[in-house]
Design an enzyme around this catalytic site. Structure first.
Site, PDB file in Angstrom:
ATOM      1  N   CYS A 159      65.603 -20.975 -15.146  1.00 57.84           N
ATOM      2  CA  CYS A 159      64.963 -21.282 -16.436  1.00 57.84           C
ATOM      3  C   CYS A 159      64.937 -22.790 -16.703  1.00 57.84           C
ATOM      4  O   CYS A 159      65.980 -23.406 -16.912  1.00 57.84           O
ATOM      5  CB  CYS A 159      65.701 -20.546 -17.550  1.00 57.84           C
ATOM      6  SG  CYS A 159      65.242 -21.039 -19.217  1.00 57.84           S
ATOM      7  N   CYS A 162      66.316 -23.951 -20.101  1.00 57.96           N
ATOM      8  CA  CYS A 162      67.775 -23.771 -20.092  1.00 57.96           C
ATOM      9  C   CYS A 162      68.454 -24.994 -19.473  1.00 57.96           C
ATOM     10  O   CYS A 162      69.482 -25.476 -19.973  1.00 57.96           O
ATOM     11  CB  CYS A 162      68.166 -22.522 -19.302  1.00 57.96           C
ATOM     12  SG  CYS A 162      67.506 -20.969 -19.953  1.00 57.96           S
TER      13      CYS A 162
END
Length: 231
Positions: A159, A162
Site C-alpha cells: 500500500c 500506508c
C-alpha cells in the site's frame, strides 16, 4: 620498470576508487552519517525488511523490483553526490553498486550490510509493534482497552499511502509515548479480523480511549490530521 609498474598500478587503483565503487566498514559509514545527515543512503532490501529495521535517513528501493528500482533511482538520487548502499549481508548491495557505477554514480558499499552494522552495535530505526498474525476479535479488543489512547494503523506492505504515512505514525509514537500506544495491523496477515471490523480499504486509522473507538479515518492522513485527534 618496477617503479613504472607500481605507478601504473597505483593509478589504476586510484581511478577505480574515484569512478567506481569503494567498500567501507559499518563503523566508517556510521562516522560519516553522524557528521552529515543528508548523505545519499540506499537500502536495496525488500520493503518488509526495511520496515522491520533500517539505517536512519536511508531510502528503500528493492533491488529485485527492477522497474521500481530504476524509477526511484532516477527520481531520488543525484549523480553529483556519492551514494552509500547496503543490504542484509552484501549480496544485493554488490549487484546494485555495480549497476550504479555503470550509470555514472560514485558508490560506497557498506560491507556486511545490516548484519555487520548490528554486530558493531550501531543504531537502527526499527518498526513499531506489529500485532501477531491471525489476531482474533477478542484479542484485538483486549489490546485496544488500555489506560493510554490506542492508535491502530491498518496497513499492508504493498500500500503506497500506508508507506507515506509510516513516518507520521512513528513520530506520533515517539512524541506521545506514555499517552498513546500505537498498534500496526497488517491486513493481509489478519484477514479475518479486518473483515469482522468491516475494513474494505486501506489505510485506515482507529483511535481508542478506554476501549471505545473515538475516531476513524479512511485513506491517507498527514501528521496534522492525526495530531488534531490526539490533542
Amino acid at each position: 620498470m618496477i617503479r613504472l609498474l607500481s605507478s601504473l598500478l597505483l593509478l589504476i587503483i586510484s581511478a577505480g576508487t574515484a569512478f567506481g565503487q569503494t567498500k567501507i566498514t559499518a563503523s566508517e559509514a556510521a562516522k560519516i552519517f553522524e557528521k552529515n545527515k543528508k548523505v545519499q543512503l540506499l537500502d536495496v532490501r525488500t520493503q518488509k525488511e526495511y520496515t522491520d529495521k533500517h539505517i536512519a535517513n536511508s531510502v528503500n528501493l528493492d533491488w529485485n523490483q527492477k522497474t521500481e528500482f530504476e524509477e526511484g533511482l532516477l527520481s531520488k538520487f543525484n549523480k553529483k553526490s556519492p551514494v552509500y548502499v547496503y543490504c542484509l549481508s552484501g549480496g544485493r548491495s554488490a549487484q546494485a553498486a555495480k549497476n550504479l557505477v555503470e550509470r555514472g554514480f560514485t558508490v560506497y558499499e557498506i560491507e556486511g550490510g545490516i548484519l555487520k552494522w548490528e554486530a558493531a552495535n550501531l543504531p537502527l530505526e526499527k518498526s513499531l509493534s506489529q500485532t501477531p498474525k491471525g489476531l482474533t476479535l477478542k484479542q484485538f479488543k483486549a489490546l485496544t482497552k488500555d489506560d493510554q489512547m490506542v492508535l491502530v494503523d491498518f496497513h499492508a506492505s504493498w500500500c503506497g499511502p500506508c508507506k507515506e504515512m509510516e513516518p507520521f505514525i512513528k513520530q506520533v509514537a515517539e512524541k506521545h509515548k506514555g499517552k498513546v500506544k500505537v498498534l500496526k495491523i497488517d491486513v493481509d496477515e489478519n484477514n479475518t479480523l479486518t473483515k469482522q471490523l468491516g475494513i474494505t480499504s486501506i489505510p485506515v486509522l482507529y483511535l481508542y480511549k478506554g476501549g471505545k473507538r473515538i475516531w476513524k479515518h479512511t485513506g491517507f492522513a498527514d501528521l496534522k490530521t492525526i495530531e488534531k485527534q490526539l490533542n
